[in-house]
Enzyme design. Sequence first.
Site, PDB file in Angstrom:
ATOM      1  N   ARG A  34     -28.360 -29.056 -13.150  1.00 45.27           N
ATOM      2  CA  ARG A  34     -29.264 -28.330 -14.037  1.00 45.27           C
ATOM      3  C   ARG A  34     -28.576 -27.895 -15.317  1.00 45.27           C
ATOM      4  O   ARG A  34     -29.183 -27.231 -16.161  1.00 45.27           O
ATOM      5  CB  ARG A  34     -29.835 -27.106 -13.307  1.00 45.27           C
ATOM      6  CG  ARG A  34     -30.846 -27.506 -12.257  1.00 45.27           C
ATOM      7  CD  ARG A  34     -31.575 -26.324 -11.663  1.00 45.27           C
ATOM      8  NE  ARG A  34     -32.599 -26.810 -10.742  1.00 45.27           N
ATOM      9  CZ  ARG A  34     -33.079 -26.111  -9.733  1.00 45.27           C
ATOM     10  NH1 ARG A  34     -32.640 -24.886  -9.511  1.00 45.27           N
ATOM     11  NH2 ARG A  34     -34.005 -26.630  -8.945  1.00 45.27           N
ATOM     12  N   GLU A  46     -30.805 -37.265  -8.664  1.00 41.17           N
ATOM     13  CA  GLU A  46     -32.006 -37.573  -7.888  1.00 41.17           C
ATOM     14  C   GLU A  46     -31.741 -38.611  -6.806  1.00 41.17           C
ATOM     15  O   GLU A  46     -32.285 -38.521  -5.706  1.00 41.17           O
ATOM     16  CB  GLU A  46     -33.135 -38.042  -8.808  1.00 41.17           C
ATOM     17  CG  GLU A  46     -33.755 -36.924  -9.641  1.00 41.17           C
ATOM     18  CD  GLU A  46     -34.317 -35.803  -8.774  1.00 41.17           C
ATOM     19  OE1 GLU A  46     -34.683 -36.045  -7.609  1.00 41.17           O
ATOM     20  OE2 GLU A  46     -34.366 -34.660  -9.268  1.00 41.17           O
ATOM     21  N   LEU A  89     -21.819 -39.790   2.138  1.00 34.88           N
ATOM     22  CA  LEU A  89     -23.168 -39.345   1.761  1.00 34.88           C
ATOM     23  C   LEU A  89     -24.250 -40.029   2.592  1.00 34.88           C
ATOM     24  O   LEU A  89     -25.340 -39.502   2.758  1.00 34.88           O
ATOM     25  CB  LEU A  89     -23.431 -39.634   0.283  1.00 34.88           C
ATOM     26  CG  LEU A  89     -23.403 -38.471  -0.699  1.00 34.88           C
ATOM     27  CD1 LEU A  89     -23.843 -38.939  -2.067  1.00 34.88           C
ATOM     28  CD2 LEU A  89     -24.299 -37.333  -0.233  1.00 34.88           C
ATOM     29  N   GLY A  90     -23.944 -41.228   3.093  1.00 33.60           N
ATOM     30  CA  GLY A  90     -24.930 -41.944   3.876  1.00 33.60           C
ATOM     31  C   GLY A  90     -25.916 -42.735   3.029  1.00 33.60           C
ATOM     32  O   GLY A  90     -25.909 -42.632   1.799  1.00 33.60           O
ATOM     33  N   TYR A  91     -26.733 -43.523   3.671  1.00 34.94           N
ATOM     34  CA  TYR A  91     -27.678 -44.410   2.981  1.00 34.94           C
ATOM     35  C   TYR A  91     -26.992 -45.081   1.795  1.00 34.94           C
ATOM     36  O   TYR A  91     -27.353 -44.867   0.639  1.00 34.94           O
ATOM     37  CB  TYR A  91     -28.920 -43.636   2.529  1.00 34.94           C
ATOM     38  CG  TYR A  91     -29.865 -43.286   3.651  1.00 34.94           C
ATOM     39  CD1 TYR A  91     -30.353 -44.261   4.501  1.00 34.94           C
ATOM     40  CD2 TYR A  91     -30.273 -41.972   3.861  1.00 34.94           C
ATOM     41  CE1 TYR A  91     -31.224 -43.950   5.532  1.00 34.94           C
ATOM     42  CE2 TYR A  91     -31.139 -41.645   4.896  1.00 34.94           C
ATOM     43  CZ  TYR A  91     -31.604 -42.645   5.730  1.00 34.94           C
ATOM     44  OH  TYR A  91     -32.460 -42.331   6.739  1.00 34.94           O
ATOM     45  N   CYS A 201     -41.056 -21.504   0.725  1.00 36.02           N
ATOM     46  CA  CYS A 201     -42.046 -22.131   1.613  1.00 36.02           C
ATOM     47  C   CYS A 201     -41.332 -23.046   2.600  1.00 36.02           C
ATOM     48  O   CYS A 201     -41.552 -24.250   2.651  1.00 36.02           O
ATOM     49  CB  CYS A 201     -43.045 -22.909   0.766  1.00 36.02           C
ATOM     50  SG  CYS A 201     -44.574 -23.319   1.624  1.00 36.02           S
ATOM     51  N   CYS A 208     -43.466 -15.859   3.062  1.00 39.61           N
ATOM     52  CA  CYS A 208     -44.726 -15.679   2.323  1.00 39.61           C
ATOM     53  C   CYS A 208     -44.756 -14.376   1.512  1.00 39.61           C
ATOM     54  O   CYS A 208     -45.316 -14.328   0.425  1.00 39.61           O
ATOM     55  CB  CYS A 208     -45.903 -15.716   3.291  1.00 39.61           C
ATOM     56  SG  CYS A 208     -46.104 -17.313   4.111  1.00 39.61           S
ATOM     57  N   CYS A 211     -43.406 -14.900  -1.819  1.00 39.89           N
ATOM     58  CA  CYS A 211     -43.865 -16.110  -2.498  1.00 39.89           C
ATOM     59  C   CYS A 211     -44.660 -15.784  -3.761  1.00 39.89           C
ATOM     60  O   CYS A 211     -45.582 -14.962  -3.730  1.00 39.89           O
ATOM     61  CB  CYS A 211     -44.728 -16.948  -1.552  1.00 39.89           C
ATOM     62  SG  CYS A 211     -45.341 -18.459  -2.323  1.00 39.89           S
ATOM     63  N   CYS A 217     -52.643 -19.065  -1.653  1.00 43.05           N
ATOM     64  CA  CYS A 217     -52.358 -19.953  -0.529  1.00 43.05           C
ATOM     65  C   CYS A 217     -53.408 -19.856   0.571  1.00 43.05           C
ATOM     66  O   CYS A 217     -53.571 -18.825   1.222  1.00 43.05           O
ATOM     67  CB  CYS A 217     -50.975 -19.630   0.034  1.00 43.05           C
ATOM     68  SG  CYS A 217     -50.454 -20.769   1.331  1.00 43.05           S
TER      69      CYS A 217
END
Length: 365
Positions: A34, A46, A89-91, A201, A208, A211, A217
């Site tokens: 970020r 991502e 990390l895998g995949y 959530c 809640c 939230c 909701c």
Amino acid sequence: MDSVELLPDAVWRQSFRRQLLRWFRRNARDLPWRQTKDPYAVWVSEIMLQQTQVLTAKSYFVRFLQRFPDIATLAASSEQEVLRYWEGLGYYRRGRSLHQAAQRMMAEFEGKFPRDPQAVQKLPGIGRYTAGAILSIAFDDRLPILETNSIRLLSRLLAYQGDTTRSVGQKLLWTFSEQLLPRRNAGSFNQALMEVGSCVCTPKSPACSNCPVRKLCRARSQKLQEVIPVVKQKTQYEDLHEAAVVIWRGQKVLLRRCTTGERWEGLWDFPRCEISAQKEHLLRKEIEKKVRKLTGFTIHVGDSLATIRHGVTRFRIKLECYEAGVLGSSRSRVSLQQKWIPVTTLEDYPLSVTGRKISRLITES
DNA sequence: AAATCGGGGCC
DNA sequence: GGCCCAGATTT
């Protein structure tokens, strides 16, 4: 009956946007990706975050960007080095796709990250979610997202009791996500959806009372927040019994590159095979035979090193590890997919988790 | 439209 | 052992 009719009106949506963005400005976590809007960095983050928790991806992201700071650097590097930075990390297909996509950007997009969503989605490893996430975060393009966190948040907001993994549910939620997008700040908005989904959530015992959109909701008003979204069926595990051998030739060991159709494609590993024999001496014979077929080398299986238990996707592997010596070879099996390497250079090769464990067993003793 | 991809962390 | 995770790809 079209469930899209259940979607909230414009007044509701405007209230939702305001509450969500206000909350995000105050509560956004300070995450390494970020600190920039560079589409390359956003892209890397991502891909790393696909099916991977934020906490896990953090250190990998920092290290990866240090070594591969831009598209050109990544494209010019070897797949092996990219996978070395991906190890754990895998995949691993993600790492290979990232590398391949970088090369395609050099060839087709003048080394820049493409801005067209259609073009972005054609790149390997990028689907609708990832394309929307990257372009909204990097350029504030008005594209919706839908992933595990937003699915949970949005389905609860609607009190949607259908199956969110089925196409009807998916279609509804994508439409909802799209209708919710603000005219500006789509990037912050999309991240806010995920942030609330992730931090507030939550799957179990959602917070809640804290939230920002609790008043909007429907699940909460019906006390259904614990049962929405409906849980998917449990995975059916399959037990596998395998053996791996550390074949010594002086100070060198034999390594094999995993190929298409195997686990850990692109990574290196000690020769490995499935085993079925129960008795110890029969087991050794079985391994010797299968390893000869696999590598072309006639070996003698020696001492047992360890038994490693490892889960991967739906498989539970019990891996018997042995040391072995070479008795002979058929010479006709010369291949780029396997080679003898000094044990001291194991650090340079991307290995599977079990491969790395074995590597530590033989180098740290 | 649904299974699979062959992962890993955390409780 | 079960659950969860900023999904994509294949069937």
